[in-house]
Design a protein around this motif. Structure first.
Motif, PDB file in Angstrom:
ATOM      1  N   GLU A  78       0.832  -1.200   0.000  1.00 45.29           N
ATOM      2  CA  GLU A  78       0.000   0.000   0.000  1.00 45.29           C
ATOM      3  C   GLU A  78       0.869   1.254   0.000  1.00 45.29           C
ATOM      4  O   GLU A  78       0.574   2.201  -0.708  1.00 45.29           O
TER       5      GLU A  78
ATOM      6  N   SER B 142      -3.230   3.264  -3.472  1.00 47.24           N
ATOM      7  CA  SER B 142      -4.609   3.683  -3.756  1.00 47.24           C
ATOM      8  C   SER B 142      -4.650   5.079  -4.386  1.00 47.24           C
ATOM      9  O   SER B 142      -5.436   5.321  -5.302  1.00 47.24           O
ATOM     10  N   LEU B 143      -3.779   5.981  -3.938  1.00 49.44           N
ATOM     11  CA  LEU B 143      -3.740   7.323  -4.526  1.00 49.44           C
ATOM     12  C   LEU B 143      -3.173   7.288  -5.942  1.00 49.44           C
ATOM     13  O   LEU B 143      -3.638   8.017  -6.824  1.00 49.44           O
TER      14      LEU B 143
ATOM     15  N   ASP C 208      -3.447   4.723  -7.978  1.00 45.23           N
ATOM     16  CA  ASP C 208      -4.503   4.132  -8.805  1.00 45.23           C
ATOM     17  C   ASP C 208      -5.554   5.177  -9.169  1.00 45.23           C
ATOM     18  O   ASP C 208      -5.977   5.262 -10.327  1.00 45.23           O
ATOM     19  N   ASP C 209      -5.975   5.981  -8.192  1.00 40.85           N
ATOM     20  CA  ASP C 209      -6.953   7.046  -8.456  1.00 40.85           C
ATOM     21  C   ASP C 209      -6.396   8.058  -9.449  1.00 40.85           C
ATOM     22  O   ASP C 209      -7.088   8.495 -10.371  1.00 40.85           O
ATOM     23  N   TRP C 210      -5.131   8.424  -9.270  1.00 34.72           N
ATOM     24  CA  TRP C 210      -4.486   9.396 -10.151  1.00 34.72           C
ATOM     25  C   TRP C 210      -4.416   8.858 -11.583  1.00 34.72           C
ATOM     26  O   TRP C 210      -4.739   9.572 -12.535  1.00 34.72           O
TER      27      TRP C 210
ATOM     28  N   SER D  52      -6.333   6.640 -12.930  1.00 39.49           N
ATOM     29  CA  SER D  52      -7.690   6.597 -13.456  1.00 39.49           C
ATOM     30  C   SER D  52      -8.127   7.969 -13.961  1.00 39.49           C
ATOM     31  O   SER D  52      -8.687   8.094 -15.052  1.00 39.49           O
ATOM     32  N   ARG D  53      -7.832   9.001 -13.180  1.00 38.47           N
ATOM     33  CA  ARG D  53      -8.169  10.368 -13.601  1.00 38.47           C
ATOM     34  C   ARG D  53      -7.389  10.770 -14.841  1.00 38.47           C
ATOM     35  O   ARG D  53      -7.935  11.388 -15.756  1.00 38.47           O
ATOM     36  N   GLN D  54      -6.113  10.420 -14.893  1.00 36.09           N
ATOM     37  CA  GLN D  54      -5.285  10.764 -16.046  1.00 36.09           C
ATOM     38  C   GLN D  54      -5.793  10.080 -17.312  1.00 36.09           C
ATOM     39  O   GLN D  54      -5.866  10.703 -18.357  1.00 36.09           O
TER      40      GLN D  54
ATOM     41  N   SER E  82      -8.856   8.894 -17.949  1.00 35.45           N
ATOM     42  CA  SER E  82     -10.170   9.375 -18.381  1.00 35.45           C
ATOM     43  C   SER E  82     -10.072  10.798 -18.918  1.00 35.45           C
ATOM     44  O   SER E  82     -10.803  11.169 -19.822  1.00 35.45           O
TER      45      SER E  82
END
Length: 100
Positions: free
Chosen positions: A12, A53-54, A56-58, A60-62, A64
């Motif tokens: 993590e 997790s951050l 992965d979120d980043w 995903s945003r990049q 999309s």
């Protein structure tokens, strides 16, 4: 001693080497991105750390954001071509001689 399964385990909270392996980029590039606040990262002491997790979120945003290209950009005209270069001094001398 760590086994292969333990080494490839994604934690993590990762250091710069683990995070660069996870993202598939060089550690030098990731260090630059972290220093410029391009990727989510924090310092623990004087060393960069990355939460999976951050990241992965980043990512995903990049991804999309790249997929949602504005309509104006999709219909943008192609690059305007420059006119051909002038023929040069010899051609100019010939046309001057013909014209006189």
């Amino acid at each position: 001693m760590k086994t292969g399964a333990q080494r490839s385990e994604v934690r993590e909270v990762m250091d710069i080497r683990q995070a660069s392996d996870y993202l598939g980029i060089s550690a030098d590039t990731l260090y630059k991105y972290a220093s410029e606040s391009f990727v989510p990262a924090f310092k623990l002491g004087n060393r960069w750390r990355f939460k999976k997790s951050l990241l992965d979120d980043w990512m995903s945003r990049q991804s999309s954001a790249r997929m949602q290209v504005p309509v104006a950009l999709k219909a943008a005209p192609s690059r305007v071509r420059k006119p051909p270069a002038r023929a040069g001094r010899a051609a100019a001398d010939r046309s001057a001689a013909i014209g006189s």
